[in-house]
Design an enzyme around this catalytic site. Structure first.
Site, short mmCIF file in Angstrom:
data_model
loop_
_atom_site.label_atom_id
_atom_site.label_comp_id
_atom_site.label_asym_id
_atom_site.label_seq_id
_atom_site.Cartn_x
_atom_site.Cartn_y
_atom_site.Cartn_z
N LYS A 13 0.82 -1.21 0.00
CA LYS A 13 0.00 0.00 0.00
C LYS A 13 0.85 1.27 0.00
O LYS A 13 0.54 2.23 -0.70
CB LYS A 13 -0.93 0.02 1.22
CG LYS A 13 -2.00 -1.06 1.22
CD LYS A 13 -3.06 -0.80 2.27
CE LYS A 13 -2.52 -0.67 3.67
NZ LYS A 13 -1.81 -1.88 4.13
N ARG A 88 -10.68 0.46 8.75
CA ARG A 88 -10.21 -0.93 8.83
C ARG A 88 -11.35 -1.91 9.10
O ARG A 88 -11.17 -3.11 8.92
CB ARG A 88 -9.16 -1.08 9.94
CG ARG A 88 -7.85 -0.36 9.67
CD ARG A 88 -6.90 -0.54 10.84
NE ARG A 88 -5.66 0.20 10.68
CZ ARG A 88 -4.58 -0.26 10.09
NH1 ARG A 88 -4.58 -1.48 9.60
NH2 ARG A 88 -3.50 0.48 9.99
N ARG A 127 11.62 -10.70 6.12
CA ARG A 127 12.30 -9.43 6.44
C ARG A 127 13.25 -9.60 7.63
O ARG A 127 12.89 -10.17 8.66
CB ARG A 127 11.27 -8.33 6.74
CG ARG A 127 10.40 -8.03 5.54
CD ARG A 127 9.61 -6.75 5.68
NE ARG A 127 8.70 -6.72 6.81
CZ ARG A 127 7.69 -5.88 6.92
NH1 ARG A 127 7.45 -5.00 5.96
NH2 ARG A 127 6.90 -5.91 7.98
N ARG A 160 12.18 -9.08 13.53
CA ARG A 160 11.22 -8.53 14.49
C ARG A 160 10.12 -9.54 14.77
O ARG A 160 9.76 -10.34 13.90
CB ARG A 160 10.61 -7.24 13.93
CG ARG A 160 11.59 -6.10 13.81
CD ARG A 160 10.97 -4.92 13.08
NE ARG A 160 11.88 -3.80 13.01
CZ ARG A 160 11.77 -2.78 12.17
NH1 ARG A 160 10.78 -2.77 11.30
NH2 ARG A 160 12.64 -1.79 12.18
N ARG A 171 -1.75 -11.97 12.13
CA ARG A 171 -2.10 -10.62 11.66
C ARG A 171 -2.99 -10.69 10.42
O ARG A 171 -3.95 -9.94 10.29
CB ARG A 171 -0.83 -9.82 11.35
CG ARG A 171 -0.02 -9.44 12.57
CD ARG A 171 1.35 -8.91 12.16
NE ARG A 171 1.26 -7.69 11.37
CZ ARG A 171 2.26 -7.21 10.63
NH1 ARG A 171 3.41 -7.88 10.56
NH2 ARG A 171 2.12 -6.08 9.97
#
Length: 213
Positions: A13, A88, A127, A160, A171
């Site tokens: 996004k 959301r 990541r 992370r 998530r």
């Protein structure tokens, strides 16, 4: 043009919002930026929002919407805006619609950047970050020369907690649960366009722009 950009974490996004904002010549308004600006603004609504954030609480929808209305009333948003990160949920979408109605305004388009869960998991769980210099890496698209070691400073790379696969899948599950009714809501209004979010970035950008014409 007044546009909402929807997409799961990792859908791209931010990249697409930047391109669309330039193409439409309208501000890109992300909720994260709104919250940071609220803390610095010293306005009544800014101070209210900062109070929730300082207590570690979620900023209530009605406060976020007041912040949004304040932001889109500014001169640079008079020809439109691109909302990223809000709404959301279905309740937020309905509250936003009611608030815009009261201001004789409405959304022109909602763009849903659709990326498969497996691709999102690959993007997010790959990541890695350097502990020393914070340089970003990705296991498949931008790996370090030596596994676990930063190319720039030889620091240790770490992942992370939010980027670990189990957390990523959780998530994404939350996103699906909250967003499915939202997609149906905007589809029923005839303003939602679904854009495939996998492949060449420029191709995706072209498809998003074409959907607005």
């Amino acid at each position: 043009m007044q546009v909402v950009l929807l997409g799961a974490p990792g859908a791209g996004k931010g990249t697409q919002a930047e391109a669309l904002s330039k193409h439409l010549n309208v501000p890109h308004i992300a909720t994260g930026d709104l919250f940071r600006a609220a803390r610095q603004s010293g306005t009544e609504i800014g101070n209210i929002a900062a109070g929730y954030m300082d207590r570690g609480e979620l900023v209530p929808d009605e406060v976020v919407i007041r912040m949004l209305l304040e932001r889109i009333s500014q001169p640079d948003a008079q020809n439109g805006y691109l909302l990223d990160g809000f709404p959301r949920t279905l309740d937020q979408a309905k509250s936003l619609s009611d608030a815009l109605d009261q201001n004789n305004s409405t959304l022109d388009a909602v763009l849903y950047l659709n990326v498969s869960n497996e691709e999102l998991v690959t993007r997010l769980s790959g990541r890695w970050i350097c502990r020393k210099c914070q340089a970003p890496y990705h296991a498949t698209s931008a790996p370090p020369a030596k596994a676990g070691t930063c190319d720039r400073c030889s620091g240790e790379l770490y992942q992370r907690e939010d980027d670990q696969e189990e957390t990523v899948r959780t998530r994404l599950g939350v996103f699906e649960k909250d967003t499915a009714p939202l997609i149906q809501y905007y589809t029923s209004q005839g303003i939602l366009s679904e854009i495939p979010g996998e492949g060449d970035v420029k191709d995706i950008e072209s498809k998003m722009i074409s959907s607005l014409s």
